[in-house]
Design a protein around this motif. Structure first.
Motif, PDB file in Angstrom:
ATOM      1  N   ASN A 266      12.505  11.322  30.752  1.00 24.95           N
ATOM      2  CA  ASN A 266      13.599  10.354  30.780  1.00 24.95           C
ATOM      3  C   ASN A 266      14.445  10.396  29.521  1.00 24.95           C
ATOM      4  O   ASN A 266      15.662  10.287  29.569  1.00 24.95           O
ATOM      5  CB  ASN A 266      13.053   8.941  30.996  1.00 24.95           C
ATOM      6  CG  ASN A 266      12.888   8.618  32.456  1.00 24.95           C
ATOM      7  OD1 ASN A 266      13.858   8.394  33.148  1.00 24.95           O
ATOM      8  ND2 ASN A 266      11.644   8.651  32.926  1.00 24.95           N
ATOM      9  N   ARG A 267      13.767  10.586  28.399  1.00 25.99           N
ATOM     10  CA  ARG A 267      14.482  10.632  27.131  1.00 25.99           C
ATOM     11  C   ARG A 267      15.386  11.874  27.083  1.00 25.99           C
ATOM     12  O   ARG A 267      16.529  11.794  26.625  1.00 25.99           O
ATOM     13  CB  ARG A 267      13.481  10.650  25.970  1.00 25.99           C
ATOM     14  CG  ARG A 267      14.116  10.587  24.622  1.00 25.99           C
ATOM     15  CD  ARG A 267      13.031  10.655  23.561  1.00 25.99           C
ATOM     16  NE  ARG A 267      12.438   9.346  23.318  1.00 25.99           N
ATOM     17  CZ  ARG A 267      12.729   8.627  22.233  1.00 25.99           C
ATOM     18  NH1 ARG A 267      13.543   9.098  21.325  1.00 25.99           N
ATOM     19  NH2 ARG A 267      12.175   7.449  22.058  1.00 25.99           N
ATOM     20  N   MET A 269      16.655  13.408  29.638  1.00 21.20           N
ATOM     21  CA  MET A 269      17.747  13.203  30.599  1.00 21.20           C
ATOM     22  C   MET A 269      18.875  12.362  30.007  1.00 21.20           C
ATOM     23  O   MET A 269      20.020  12.471  30.434  1.00 21.20           O
ATOM     24  CB  MET A 269      17.209  12.500  31.852  1.00 21.20           C
ATOM     25  CG  MET A 269      16.362  13.402  32.734  1.00 21.20           C
ATOM     26  SD  MET A 269      15.510  12.430  33.982  1.00 21.20           S
ATOM     27  CE  MET A 269      14.807  13.731  34.998  1.00 21.20           C
ATOM     28  N   ARG A 270      18.528  11.509  29.048  1.00 26.44           N
ATOM     29  CA  ARG A 270      19.556  10.640  28.446  1.00 26.44           C
ATOM     30  C   ARG A 270      20.297  11.319  27.300  1.00 26.44           C
ATOM     31  O   ARG A 270      21.154  10.709  26.671  1.00 26.44           O
ATOM     32  CB  ARG A 270      18.900   9.346  27.937  1.00 26.44           C
ATOM     33  CG  ARG A 270      18.343   8.445  29.023  1.00 26.44           C
ATOM     34  CD  ARG A 270      18.011   7.050  28.484  1.00 26.44           C
ATOM     35  NE  ARG A 270      16.960   7.053  27.477  1.00 26.44           N
ATOM     36  CZ  ARG A 270      15.669   6.827  27.735  1.00 26.44           C
ATOM     37  NH1 ARG A 270      15.272   6.593  28.970  1.00 26.44           N
ATOM     38  NH2 ARG A 270      14.775   6.828  26.757  1.00 26.44           N
ATOM     39  N   ILE A 288      20.409  15.750  34.438  1.00 28.51           N
ATOM     40  CA  ILE A 288      19.256  15.059  35.031  1.00 28.51           C
ATOM     41  C   ILE A 288      18.514  16.005  35.975  1.00 28.51           C
ATOM     42  O   ILE A 288      17.280  16.099  35.963  1.00 28.51           O
ATOM     43  CB  ILE A 288      19.726  13.794  35.789  1.00 28.51           C
ATOM     44  CG1 ILE A 288      20.239  12.764  34.793  1.00 28.51           C
ATOM     45  CG2 ILE A 288      18.605  13.211  36.642  1.00 28.51           C
ATOM     46  CD1 ILE A 288      20.904  11.564  35.425  1.00 28.51           C
TER      47      ILE A 288
ATOM     48  N   ASN B  53      12.328   2.689  32.635  1.00 32.69           N
ATOM     49  CA  ASN B  53      13.374   3.710  32.668  1.00 32.69           C
ATOM     50  C   ASN B  53      13.040   4.779  33.694  1.00 32.69           C
ATOM     51  O   ASN B  53      11.934   5.319  33.709  1.00 32.69           O
ATOM     52  CB  ASN B  53      13.524   4.363  31.289  1.00 32.69           C
ATOM     53  CG  ASN B  53      13.962   3.357  30.243  1.00 32.69           C
ATOM     54  OD1 ASN B  53      14.840   2.536  30.494  1.00 32.69           O
ATOM     55  ND2 ASN B  53      13.337   3.402  29.083  1.00 32.69           N
ATOM     56  N   THR B  54      14.018   5.058  34.539  1.00 31.73           N
ATOM     57  CA  THR B  54      13.886   6.136  35.523  1.00 31.73           C
ATOM     58  C   THR B  54      15.241   6.831  35.579  1.00 31.73           C
ATOM     59  O   THR B  54      16.244   6.240  35.208  1.00 31.73           O
ATOM     60  CB  THR B  54      13.585   5.601  36.938  1.00 31.73           C
ATOM     61  OG1 THR B  54      14.771   4.970  37.432  1.00 31.73           O
ATOM     62  CG2 THR B  54      12.443   4.619  36.954  1.00 31.73           C
ATOM     63  N   PRO B  55      15.279   8.071  36.049  1.00 27.66           N
ATOM     64  CA  PRO B  55      16.602   8.628  36.343  1.00 27.66           C
ATOM     65  C   PRO B  55      17.205   7.847  37.501  1.00 27.66           C
ATOM     66  O   PRO B  55      16.476   7.202  38.253  1.00 27.66           O
ATOM     67  CB  PRO B  55      16.306  10.078  36.737  1.00 27.66           C
ATOM     68  CG  PRO B  55      14.857  10.120  37.066  1.00 27.66           C
ATOM     69  CD  PRO B  55      14.194   8.997  36.360  1.00 27.66           C
ATOM     70  N   PHE B  57      18.358   8.831  40.246  1.00 23.87           N
ATOM     71  CA  PHE B  57      17.972   9.370  41.550  1.00 23.87           C
ATOM     72  C   PHE B  57      16.812  10.333  41.341  1.00 23.87           C
ATOM     73  O   PHE B  57      16.613  10.869  40.248  1.00 23.87           O
ATOM     74  CB  PHE B  57      19.148  10.112  42.212  1.00 23.87           C
ATOM     75  CG  PHE B  57      19.687  11.235  41.373  1.00 23.87           C
ATOM     76  CD1 PHE B  57      19.198  12.523  41.512  1.00 23.87           C
ATOM     77  CD2 PHE B  57      20.674  10.996  40.414  1.00 23.87           C
ATOM     78  CE1 PHE B  57      19.670  13.562  40.721  1.00 23.87           C
ATOM     79  CE2 PHE B  57      21.154  12.027  39.621  1.00 23.87           C
ATOM     80  CZ  PHE B  57      20.649  13.315  39.769  1.00 23.87           C
ATOM     81  N   GLU B  59      15.469  13.697  41.740  1.00 28.53           N
ATOM     82  CA  GLU B  59      15.849  15.076  42.048  1.00 28.53           C
ATOM     83  C   GLU B  59      14.706  15.779  42.768  1.00 28.53           C
ATOM     84  O   GLU B  59      14.917  16.554  43.673  1.00 28.53           O
ATOM     85  CB  GLU B  59      16.225  15.812  40.750  1.00 28.53           C
ATOM     86  CG  GLU B  59      16.485  17.288  40.890  1.00 28.53           C
ATOM     87  CD  GLU B  59      17.683  17.632  41.786  1.00 28.53           C
ATOM     88  OE1 GLU B  59      18.497  16.754  42.071  1.00 28.53           O
ATOM     89  OE2 GLU B  59      17.772  18.795  42.212  1.00 28.53           O
ATOM     90  N   PRO B  65       9.963  11.008  37.071  1.00 28.38           N
ATOM     91  CA  PRO B  65       9.487  10.541  35.769  1.00 28.38           C
ATOM     92  C   PRO B  65       9.773   9.055  35.532  1.00 28.38           C
ATOM     93  O   PRO B  65      10.889   8.597  35.702  1.00 28.38           O
ATOM     94  CB  PRO B  65      10.275  11.408  34.778  1.00 28.38           C
ATOM     95  CG  PRO B  65      11.546  11.728  35.485  1.00 28.38           C
ATOM     96  CD  PRO B  65      11.222  11.763  36.963  1.00 28.38           C
ATOM     97  N   LEU B  66       8.733   8.303  35.168  1.00 30.14           N
ATOM     98  CA  LEU B  66       8.893   6.903  34.765  1.00 30.14           C
ATOM     99  C   LEU B  66       8.584   6.799  33.279  1.00 30.14           C
ATOM    100  O   LEU B  66       7.687   7.464  32.778  1.00 30.14           O
ATOM    101  CB  LEU B  66       7.909   5.989  35.504  1.00 30.14           C
ATOM    102  CG  LEU B  66       7.821   6.072  37.023  1.00 30.14           C
ATOM    103  CD1 LEU B  66       6.822   5.025  37.533  1.00 30.14           C
ATOM    104  CD2 LEU B  66       9.188   5.867  37.643  1.00 30.14           C
ATOM    105  N   GLU B  67       9.326   5.947  32.606  1.00 27.89           N
ATOM    106  CA  GLU B  67       9.040   5.667  31.197  1.00 27.89           C
ATOM    107  C   GLU B  67       9.033   4.152  31.037  1.00 27.89           C
ATOM    108  O   GLU B  67      10.050   3.495  31.252  1.00 27.89           O
ATOM    109  CB  GLU B  67      10.128   6.295  30.315  1.00 27.89           C
ATOM    110  CG  GLU B  67       9.942   6.051  28.834  1.00 27.89           C
ATOM    111  CD  GLU B  67      11.190   6.443  28.054  1.00 27.89           C
ATOM    112  OE1 GLU B  67      11.107   7.364  27.235  1.00 27.89           O
ATOM    113  OE2 GLU B  67      12.265   5.836  28.275  1.00 27.89           O
TER     114      GLU B  67
END
Lengths: 308, 249
Positions: A266-267, A269-270, A288, B53-55, B57, B59, B65-67
């Protein structure tokens, strides 16, 4: 009066439902035309027309390079070609198996559909699922669209179609089954999705950035004068190659650094996209996707066995 | 007078709207159900200090991935629960943290459709502090058979653990991937086979944190955990067939 209003509304809806792709072939070299799609993402509004389709008019036939995202697109493409020449579309060369490049073939029932053996295999395995996904994203304009499997297999090397010669290259960077086509008569390089320009690369099926960079070297070394990217504007200079190398290099560096620093997905991706790529459409969105596909391999490369 | 009344009305509408937006992120059709089933109807508060936190969508619906970052929560944490509300196997993990565990967990999960993701932290104030995320997905992540089953000789690598320890922000970040198919029983003819229990332990074997895991965790479970300060640690894990796996950071 009420009837008139209803009629007008109904007419409006009909027009909307039939919203055309408005295809405008552009002459990029002798007898060579390109239909340039947008650099956006698949949507109901663009009907999936985010792709560049090209055709060459030879003495005997029209050679189509990719066929577009839908049956409807293929029909409009056929009409656009008829405006330019009476010659029949005899051959469709598919650069790879992605849906926006191969789902228009139904509109050319008399054409030979040709692809690399590896591309045909991927179409067999993933084609229907990809078409389904297009229905989900694009909606009504996909109506009636089905996968048309290739009926002839291409080998890398010289392809002679009547008296017209094309140089075929079998490469791997984008999907592991990528056809690039060089036209020695005109110097036009049809790069397929090995080259994106002003549009962020899609990495869903790449075997790796290093492979892709090698392919770019192979393509750049050809005596091209015009580059037709799979997505983004046609170019007469090496700007697309420069941008591709710079962008892929940045992605590789970003993922390597993140894995060494210990960031989770996630990090990564940001991560901000550098200023110099501001002109590249959808960079944040594709990042992403890229992290989803490629980051696990970068983690694995950095990690050590901890088992005991 | 008329004007100020109008302005007042407008202002009222705006604040109501704002408030609605604030809570709507946390509302869902399944909240009451999970509040009862998982949190036993205990007192709770939606708390934005619990970041999920997640994207935007998925993919790859098999590896989403979860944060979860709740390091801003004050007090001591007694229990952590993660779940994906609309998954066929909603629960992801239940954590019993020791004092040394930071409230930061990253994990990759399968999702079967678009779903809210919840993280609930039971603090020493007696309240569950609940954070919410959302993931868009075309679906199918849960019912696809695991990818590694297609690889010849995968059995030989089951339980291998790769990873690294990173010292950053005054914490030890432990990153790891456990080779395991994490079969969830939803693919035809393949019974449940997954890592269901793990512990972080210190050098002397004392438990630093305990994790109950569920089969919604992706194959080859990939986790990031964090301990306070500079800490050596070991990981012990066990699957539902009784195989035990050990690693040292």
């Amino acid at each position: 009066m009420l009837r008139l209003v209803c009629g007008a509304i109904l007419l409006g809806y009909c027009l909307m439902a039939q919203a055309a792709y408005d295809l405008q072939p552009k002459l990029v070299a002798d007898n060579t035309w390109v239909l340039e799609g947008s650099t956006g993402n698949f949507s109901k509004e663009n009907g999936g027309n985010i792709v560049n389709i090209a055709f060459i008019v030879t003495d005997t036939q029209v050679i189509l390079i990719d066929s577009g995202p839908s049956f409807a697109y293929g029909r409009e493409l056929a009409e656009a070609i008829r405006q330019i020449t009476d010659k029949p579309v005899g051959t469709i060369l598919l650069t790879h198996h992605h849906p926006d490049h191969m789902l228009g073939s139904q509109a050319f029932p008399h054409a030979r559909v040709a692809a690399l053996a590896s591309t045909a295999q991927l179409m067999q395995e993933e084609g229907d699922a990809m078409a389904e996904n297009m229905y989900r994203m694009v909606g009504d304009r996909m109506r009636g669209t089905e996968v048309v499997m290739p009926d002839s297999i291409l080998e890398p090397g010289l392809l002679e179609l009547d008296d017209y010669r094309l140089q075929l290259l079998q490469l791997h960077g984008h999907t592991n089954a990528d056809l690039a086509i060089f036209d020695p008569q005109t110097g036009v390089l049809f790069a397929g999705d090995l080259v994106f320009y002003q549009r962020a690369v899609s990495t869903a099926h790449t075997p790796g950035i290093a492979v892709w960079l090698q392919d770019l070297d192979t393509l750049a070394a050809l005596p091209w004068t015009v580059i037709v990217p799979g997505h983004g504007p046609v170019a007469g200079n090496d700007a697309p190659f420069q941008q591709m190398r710079d962008y892929l290099g940045w992605l590789d560096q970003l993922l390597t650094t993140a894995a060494a620093r210990g960031d989770d997905m996630n990090r990564v991706m940001r991560s901000p996209v550098p200023e110099r790529f501001a002109g590249i459409s959808l960079a944040g969105y594709e990042l992403i996707r890229t992290v989803s596909h490629l980051y696990p391999a970068y983690e694995q490369a950095y990690w050590q066995s901890l088992s005991e | 007078m008329y004007k100020s009344l109008l302005a007042g009305l407008l202002l009222g509408t705006c604040t109501t709207l704002l408030h609605a937006e604030e809570t709507s992120r946390h509302t869902s059709t399944m909240w009451d159900y999970y509040h009862q089933r998982l949190l036993d109807n205990q007192e709770f508060v939606f708390d934005d200090r619990v970041q999920v936190n997640t994207p935007p969508f998925a993919e790859d619906a098999r590896q989403v991935p979860l944060e979860i970052d709740a390091r801003a929560l004050p007090g001591t944490t007694r229990k952590i629960m993660l779940w994906a509300e609309l998954n066929p196997i909603p629960q992801i993990m239940v954590v019993t943290p020791g004092e040394q565990l930071e409230n930061l967990i990253a994990v990759r999960i399968r999702v079967e459709q678009a779903t809210p993701i919840r993280a609930a932290f039971l603090q020493d104030d007696g309240l569950w502090h609940v954070g919410t995320g959302h993931i868009e997905a075309a679906g199918g992540g849960c019912t696809a058979p695991s990818v590694i089953r297609a690889e010849e000789g995968w059995e030989k690598h089951v339980g291998e653990i790769f990873g690294a320890r990173h010292l950053r922000d005054n914490s030890s970040f432990l990153r790891m991937r456990i080779s395991h198919p994490m079969d969830n029983g939803l693919s035809g003819g393949i019974p449940e086979y997954f890592v269901d229990h793990a512990q972080l332990r210190d050098e002397s074997g004392r438990v630093l944190a305990d994790f109950e895991l569920f089969a919604s965790v992706s194959e080859n479970p990939t986790l990031t955990l964090a301990l306070k300060g500079e800490q050596q640690a070991r990981l012990w894990a066990r699957d539902n067939n009784g195989n035990e796996f050990n690693a040292r950071f």
